[in-house]
Write a protein that holds these residues in place. Sequence first.
Motif, PDB file in Angstrom:
ATOM      1  N   ALA A   1     -10.261   7.796  -2.150  1.00  0.00           N
ATOM      2  CA  ALA A   1      -9.835   9.153  -2.343  1.00  0.00           C
ATOM      3  C   ALA A   1     -10.326   9.950  -0.954  1.00  0.00           C
ATOM      4  CB  ALA A   1     -10.207   9.735  -3.643  1.00  0.00           C
ATOM      5  N   ALA A   2      -9.643  10.208  -0.282  1.00  0.00           N
ATOM      6  CA  ALA A   2     -10.220  10.697   1.053  1.00  0.00           C
ATOM      7  C   ALA A   2     -10.079  12.413   0.707  1.00  0.00           C
ATOM      8  CB  ALA A   2      -9.187  10.830   2.058  1.00  0.00           C
ATOM      9  N   ASP A   3      -9.495  12.920   0.019  1.00  0.00           N
ATOM     10  CA  ASP A   3      -9.334  14.426  -0.056  1.00  0.00           C
ATOM     11  C   ASP A   3      -8.681  14.562  -1.733  1.00  0.00           C
ATOM     12  OD1 ASP A   3      -9.477  17.191   0.481  1.00  0.00           O
ATOM     13  OD2 ASP A   3      -7.864  17.386   1.871  1.00  0.00           O
ATOM     14  N   ASP A   4      -8.530  15.891  -1.927  1.00  0.00           N
ATOM     15  CA  ASP A   4      -7.928  16.181  -3.014  1.00  0.00           C
ATOM     16  C   ASP A   4      -6.365  15.607  -3.283  1.00  0.00           C
ATOM     17  OD1 ASP A   4     -10.100  17.460  -4.008  1.00  0.00           O
ATOM     18  OD2 ASP A   4      -9.487  19.329  -3.698  1.00  0.00           O
ATOM     19  N   HIS A   5      -5.695  15.659  -2.350  1.00  0.00           N
ATOM     20  CA  HIS A   5      -4.346  15.233  -2.374  1.00  0.00           C
ATOM     21  C   HIS A   5      -4.183  13.967  -1.582  1.00  0.00           C
ATOM     22  CE1 HIS A   5      -4.362  19.130  -4.296  1.00  0.00           C
ATOM     23  NE2 HIS A   5      -3.216  18.569  -5.080  1.00  0.00           N
ATOM     24  N   VAL A   6      -5.001  13.170  -0.997  1.00  0.00           N
ATOM     25  CA  VAL A   6      -4.760  12.094  -0.196  1.00  0.00           C
ATOM     26  C   VAL A   6      -5.680  10.974  -0.733  1.00  0.00           C
ATOM     27  CG1 VAL A   6      -5.232  10.990   2.199  1.00  0.00           C
ATOM     28  CG2 VAL A   6      -4.850  13.658   2.139  1.00  0.00           C
ATOM     29  N   ILE A   7      -4.779   9.935  -1.009  1.00  0.00           N
ATOM     30  CA  ILE A   7      -5.381   8.626  -1.529  1.00  0.00           C
ATOM     31  C   ILE A   7      -5.268   7.425  -0.750  1.00  0.00           C
ATOM     32  CG2 ILE A   7      -5.183   7.034  -3.561  1.00  0.00           C
ATOM     33  CD1 ILE A   7      -4.926   9.569  -5.417  1.00  0.00           C
ATOM     34  N   GLU A   8      -5.903   6.771  -0.205  1.00  0.00           N
ATOM     35  CA  GLU A   8      -5.789   5.598   0.520  1.00  0.00           C
ATOM     36  C   GLU A   8      -5.988   4.348  -0.283  1.00  0.00           C
ATOM     37  OE1 GLU A   8      -7.635   3.384   4.495  1.00  0.00           O
ATOM     38  OE2 GLU A   8      -8.590   5.294   3.738  1.00  0.00           O
ATOM     39  N   LEU A   9      -4.881   3.437  -0.107  1.00  0.00           N
ATOM     40  CA  LEU A   9      -4.917   2.270  -0.720  1.00  0.00           C
ATOM     41  C   LEU A   9      -4.755   1.158  -0.006  1.00  0.00           C
ATOM     42  CD1 LEU A   9      -3.973   1.412  -3.904  1.00  0.00           C
ATOM     43  CD2 LEU A   9      -1.873   1.526  -3.544  1.00  0.00           C
ATOM     44  N   ARG A  10      -5.760   0.174  -0.294  1.00  0.00           N
ATOM     45  CA  ARG A  10      -5.726  -0.904   0.741  1.00  0.00           C
ATOM     46  C   ARG A  10      -5.400  -2.247  -0.318  1.00  0.00           C
ATOM     47  NH1 ARG A  10      -8.080  -0.442   5.732  1.00  0.00           N
ATOM     48  NH2 ARG A  10      -8.978   1.465   6.051  1.00  0.00           N
ATOM     49  N   LEU A  11      -4.537  -3.170   0.219  1.00  0.00           N
ATOM     50  CA  LEU A  11      -4.315  -4.322  -0.840  1.00  0.00           C
ATOM     51  C   LEU A  11      -3.678  -5.457   0.216  1.00  0.00           C
ATOM     52  CD1 LEU A  11      -0.899  -3.503  -1.243  1.00  0.00           C
ATOM     53  CD2 LEU A  11      -2.187  -1.932  -2.757  1.00  0.00           C
ATOM     54  N   ALA A  12      -3.435  -6.527  -0.403  1.00  0.00           N
ATOM     55  CA  ALA A  12      -3.039  -7.693   0.225  1.00  0.00           C
ATOM     56  C   ALA A  12      -1.715  -7.360   0.771  1.00  0.00           C
ATOM     57  CB  ALA A  12      -2.757  -8.862  -0.680  1.00  0.00           C
ATOM     58  N   PRO A  13      -1.304  -8.238   1.979  1.00  0.00           N
ATOM     59  CA  PRO A  13      -0.008  -7.829   2.859  1.00  0.00           C
ATOM     60  C   PRO A  13       1.241  -8.178   2.006  1.00  0.00           C
ATOM     61  CG  PRO A  13      -1.618  -8.845   4.185  1.00  0.00           C
ATOM     62  CD  PRO A  13      -2.356  -8.929   2.892  1.00  0.00           C
ATOM     63  N   ASP A  14       0.905  -9.254   1.225  1.00  0.00           N
ATOM     64  CA  ASP A  14       2.071  -9.438   0.252  1.00  0.00           C
ATOM     65  C   ASP A  14       2.401  -8.638  -0.945  1.00  0.00           C
ATOM     66  OD1 ASP A  14       2.556 -11.851   1.761  1.00  0.00           O
ATOM     67  OD2 ASP A  14       1.431 -13.009   0.275  1.00  0.00           O
ATOM     68  N   ASP A  15       1.438  -7.650  -1.099  1.00  0.00           N
ATOM     69  CA  ASP A  15       1.564  -6.670  -2.187  1.00  0.00           C
ATOM     70  C   ASP A  15       2.231  -5.409  -1.710  1.00  0.00           C
ATOM     71  OD1 ASP A  15       0.883  -8.321  -4.167  1.00  0.00           O
ATOM     72  OD2 ASP A  15      -1.267  -7.785  -4.043  1.00  0.00           O
TER      73      ASP A  15
END
Length: 71
Positions: free
Chosen positions: A23-37
């Motif tokens: 959660a970078a900010d109140d309204h910014v969420i960074e999502l990291r996942l596998a390339p296939d997903d």
Amino acid sequence: MKELVTFIARTLAEEPEEVEVHAADDHVIELRLAPDDVGRIIGRRGKTAKAIRTLLAVSGGGAAGFLIMIA
């Protein structure tokens, strides 16, 4: 909010152990996942990502938009 996105992403991903949510900010969420997903989380024409943003808005009680950055 972060917990909700983590739950949804891990449920949809084929490799749930690769899911990382920041959660970078109140309204910014960074999502990291596998390339296939990545495509699975975005969905056709972004429908799944839009549905996640809608759930975040409803659970937060506000109508403000959310930015989900997928990497």
